[in-house]
Scaffold this motif. Structure first.
Motif: not given
Length: 229
Positions: A75-79, A39-41, A137-143, A131-133
């Motif tokens: 979601d897991e990476l954000l958490d 995701f980062g790359a 954000v808009q695509f996954y409705s999370t953030g 940066r990837a998250l």
């Protein structure tokens, strides 16, 4: 003929399953680590579950055993990132909440600067993933705004220790502004392609701005409390 008996002792079922559980946790974390790097790359939307599985060296079936789809991985990476921030802040939250003396702008700015430094250390270390998250954000409705809810209580404790007691509703508002203003600034400073000097300057300026605000809040509440009218 009587059944043959054996002296072999049966092991508890949990003890037999434990190595498998350990391997499952390791596999799960390995998939998450691989996804974070990809995701980062390449960005979230440009990274498929097939690519994650291939890079992690597991079958796509194994990946789906742990994660229903790509959005669950996000979601897991954000958490996990929020958990790191939460633990880092909690571990150091009381180091800079010493005996309160005169609440000056410099004193308040110092507290804010310490808190923002904790955020920055973790976010900068994960800058590519951040940066990837943000991009997803808009695509996954999370953030990252989820962080405000998770950290509000500990921020309120620090504010009470550093600035003095106040009613709960007021502290909720101050904590909301504190986290969203300060954290948003650090996220942008960590995610944007800026130099370390620019990042340090931006965070220091944010700390001075917020320190001025906090000192003014304390002064106003003190004046209100001592006003005989």
């Amino acid at each position: 003929m009587p059944a043959r008996t054996t002296n072999r002792r049966k092991q508890p079922a949990q003890a037999r399953r434990q190595p498998s559980q350990d391997r499952a946790r390791e596999t799960r974390e390995h998939i998450l680590d691989t996804a974070a790097a990809l995701f980062g790359a390449h960005g979230v939307e440009q990274t498929s579950t097939n690519r994650i599985a291939a890079e992690a060296g597991v079958s796509i079936g194994t990946l789906y055993r742990y994660f229903a789809d790509r959005s669950v991985i996000v979601d897991e990476l954000l958490d996990r990132l929020l958990g790191d921030l939460e633990r880092g802040f909690t571990a150091r939250a009381f180091e800079f909440a010493g005996p309160r003396t005169e609440v000056t702008v410099e004193y308040c700015a110092g507290i804010v600067s310490e808190i923002l430094a904790i955020f920055a250390d973790i976010l900068v270390a994960n800058a590519a993933l951040v940066r990837a998250l943000i991009g997803g954000v808009q695509f996954y409705s999370t953030g990252l705004p989820q962080f405000e809810q998770r950290l509000r209580l500990i921020v309120k404790v620090v504010l009470i220790q550093g600035l003095g007691p106040a009613d709960d509703r007021y502290l909720d508002t101050v904590a909301f502004v504190f986290i969203n203003t300060g954290f948003a600034a650090v996220v942008r400073a960590a995610a944007d392609a800026v130099t370390e000097r620019e990042r340090v300057d931006a965070i220091a300026m944010t700390a001075r701005m917020m320190g001025t605000w906090l000192a003014a809040e304390v002064a106003a509440r003190t004046a209100q409390a001592t006003d005989p009218r």
